[in-house]
Scaffold this active site. Structure first.
Site, short mmCIF file in Angstrom:
data_model
loop_
_atom_site.label_atom_id
_atom_site.label_comp_id
_atom_site.label_asym_id
_atom_site.label_seq_id
_atom_site.Cartn_x
_atom_site.Cartn_y
_atom_site.Cartn_z
N ASN A 150 0.83 -1.20 0.00
CA ASN A 150 0.00 0.00 0.00
C ASN A 150 0.87 1.25 0.00
O ASN A 150 1.99 1.22 0.52
CB ASN A 150 -0.92 0.01 1.23
CG ASN A 150 -2.11 -0.91 1.04
OD1 ASN A 150 -2.69 -0.96 -0.04
ND2 ASN A 150 -2.47 -1.63 2.08
N CYS A 172 -4.80 -7.49 -3.61
CA CYS A 172 -5.42 -7.21 -2.31
C CYS A 172 -6.41 -8.33 -2.07
O CYS A 172 -6.84 -9.00 -3.00
CB CYS A 172 -6.11 -5.85 -2.39
SG CYS A 172 -6.93 -5.29 -0.88
N HIS A 173 -6.77 -8.57 -0.82
CA HIS A 173 -7.75 -9.63 -0.55
C HIS A 173 -9.11 -9.08 -0.16
O HIS A 173 -9.96 -9.81 0.35
CB HIS A 173 -7.23 -10.59 0.52
CG HIS A 173 -6.72 -9.92 1.75
ND1 HIS A 173 -5.44 -10.06 2.20
CD2 HIS A 173 -7.32 -9.08 2.61
CE1 HIS A 173 -5.27 -9.34 3.29
NE2 HIS A 173 -6.40 -8.73 3.56
N HIS A 202 -9.55 -0.58 -2.74
CA HIS A 202 -10.17 -0.12 -1.50
C HIS A 202 -11.42 0.74 -1.73
O HIS A 202 -12.05 1.16 -0.77
CB HIS A 202 -9.17 0.64 -0.62
CG HIS A 202 -8.14 -0.25 0.00
ND1 HIS A 202 -7.18 0.21 0.88
CD2 HIS A 202 -7.92 -1.58 -0.12
CE1 HIS A 202 -6.41 -0.79 1.27
NE2 HIS A 202 -6.84 -1.89 0.66
#
Length: 455
Positions: A150, A172-173, A202
């Protein structure tokens, strides 16, 4: 078939490394992989090497583990590069990102993606990612970079801008993780859920979230999620009691779509939830201020025990994680098709967002690499909200590409949360203070001059 060479840059992130290596070695075609671990912290590198070696022994596979202190040597001839470092660590950098803004009454929850914390983290991180790209072009030009760092969108965008030939995907998970959470909230087996998500890292949204019926048809689950929230049945408690996940459900009722990243993240990407003098909002939505520093302290303390347990253990339990890395490696290496959610340069995949932005979309993966799927226009309310975040990302990347410090101030000025709390003079002074506090952790062009510091 030859065995892949997989390099971990930042391998001292031992728990993350363990999950990815465990996933990789459980795949038949990858069981003989050469695992290369590289980190600048000798102790953490040694700990990771012990863990990886015990994973190999536990699974009884012919994989090999090698360690490196030199980045270029670790990359030489590799096929895949997994990047998982944090520049500046919890101390000093994360502490600075939280404590300096507090002097201006600007409070944060995670501060790793957007806001002044995300801008500073991008400023620290991108130059090191670029150094990996430079080495890859010299010694592993065909390798695929799996980037887990990030601020994901800023990183992915900056790599694509400066090194467009690098094969990269940001991972990303949050997409699959949130889908599991929502299935749990509704009491539906995850295996019966079908979804399609798109946006930016996000701040992607489920454009479809459905339940497979016995006759093979699919039922829209959005009405169920709204009803469960309004009746107080959702969200159900999560692994972290500090984070009740109410923000995302509230935004569902306003936007009509559910966002893929957690409420503690989303609260600081918008101007609606964290406001000075509005403790009622903090309480109503359970906003976990200073959440990331708390997690860092807990993880550091937990690792003291965990690392010793791994040293003493003869075998290490191996479970499949939710990460996409092993599926990507397997699909690229063998040609067996896979589907993942990845962060890539937009290139017109989402037509309502800027062409050069970094977007998170479904991707097909096979021997040809990572191929994003076409989305088209997002619903206009989602496009509008996402653009507010893209503004900050674009200006941060512009600062990095042109080495123009002014764009760092512009990025902070455009940030939704920062702009809702501070006036222009405060924003400028805050950025000044953050740049001074980070010192040598940021590029030389971004550091305040001695004359300005003296003033």
């Amino acid at each position: 078939m030859a065995n892949p060479r997989i390099t971990f840059i930042g391998a001292g992130s031992s728990v993350f490394m363990k999950n990815i290596v465990g996933d990789i070695l459980q795949r038949e075609a990858l069981a003989g992989a050469e695992i290369r671990l590289m980190d600048i912290d000798a102790q953490r590198l040694e700990e990771s090497a012990i863990i990886a070696g015990k994973l190999v022994d536990t699974l009884g596979v012919p994989a090999t583990v090698k360690t490196y202190a030199n980045q270029r040597e670790a990359l030489d001839g590799t096929n895949f590069v997994v990047v998982c470092f944090q520049i500046g660590g919890y101390e000093p950098s994360t502490v600075v990102d939280f404590e300096v803004p507090k002097k201006y009454n600007l409070r944060q929850t995670i501060a790793d993606t957007l806001g002044v914390g995300g801008i500073m983290r991008g400023l620290r991180t991108v130059p090191h990612l670029w150094s990996i790209c430079e080495d890859m072009l010299e010694v592993a030009p065909e390798a695929v970079m799996l980037q887990y760092v990030n601020p994901m969108a800023i990183n992915t965008w900056a790599i694509a801008e400066k090194y467009p030939t690098i094969k990269q995907v940001g991972l990303c998970h949050s997409v699959q993780g949130t889908a599991h959470e929502l299935a749990h909230d509704l009491g539906i087996p995850y295996e019966e859920i079908r979804y399609r998500s798109a946006g930016i890292n996000h701040m992607a949204f489920y454009l479809k979230f459905e339940h497979r019926q016995p006759d093979g048809s699919y039922r829209d689950l959005y009405p169920d999620l709204v009803r469960a929230y309004r009746e107080g049945r959702a969200p159900k408690p999560t692994w972290n009691p500090r984070c009740p996940n109410k923000v995302r459900y509230e935004m569902l009722t306003r936007l009509g779509y559910f966002v893929t990243e957690s409420s503690e993240h989303f609260a600081e990407y918008t101007p609606y939830f964290i406001k000075e003098g509005r403790e009622d909002l903090i309480e109503k939505f359970g906003i976990p201020l200073d959440e990331y520093p708390k997690r860092c302290v807990e993880q550091i303390e937990r690792w003291k025990t965990t690392s010793e347990e791994y040293r003493k253990a003869n075998r290490i339990e191996v479970k499949q994680s939710k990460e996409y890395a092993s599926e990507i490696v397997n699909s690229v290496w063998t040609g067996e098709p896979g589907v993942i959610y990845g962060n890539v340069r937009n290139n017109g995949v989402i037509t309502s967002l800027p062409f050069n932005a970094a977007v998170e979309v479904p991707c097909l993966v096979d021997a040809s690499g990572i191929q994003p799927t076409y989305i088209g226009d997002l619903p206009p309310q989602l496009t509008a909200l996402i653009r507010t975040n893209i503004n900050v990302q674009e200006l941060t990347v512009a600062a990095l590409m042109t080495e123009n410090r002014e764009h760092l101030y512009h990025a902070a000025m455009m940030d939704p949360h920062t702009a809702a709390e501070l006036d222009l003079d405060q924003i400028w002074r805050l950025v000044d203070d953050l740049l001074a506090a980070h010192g040598d952790w940021i590029p030389e062009w971004a550091r305040p001059s001695k004359a300005s510091r003296a003033a």
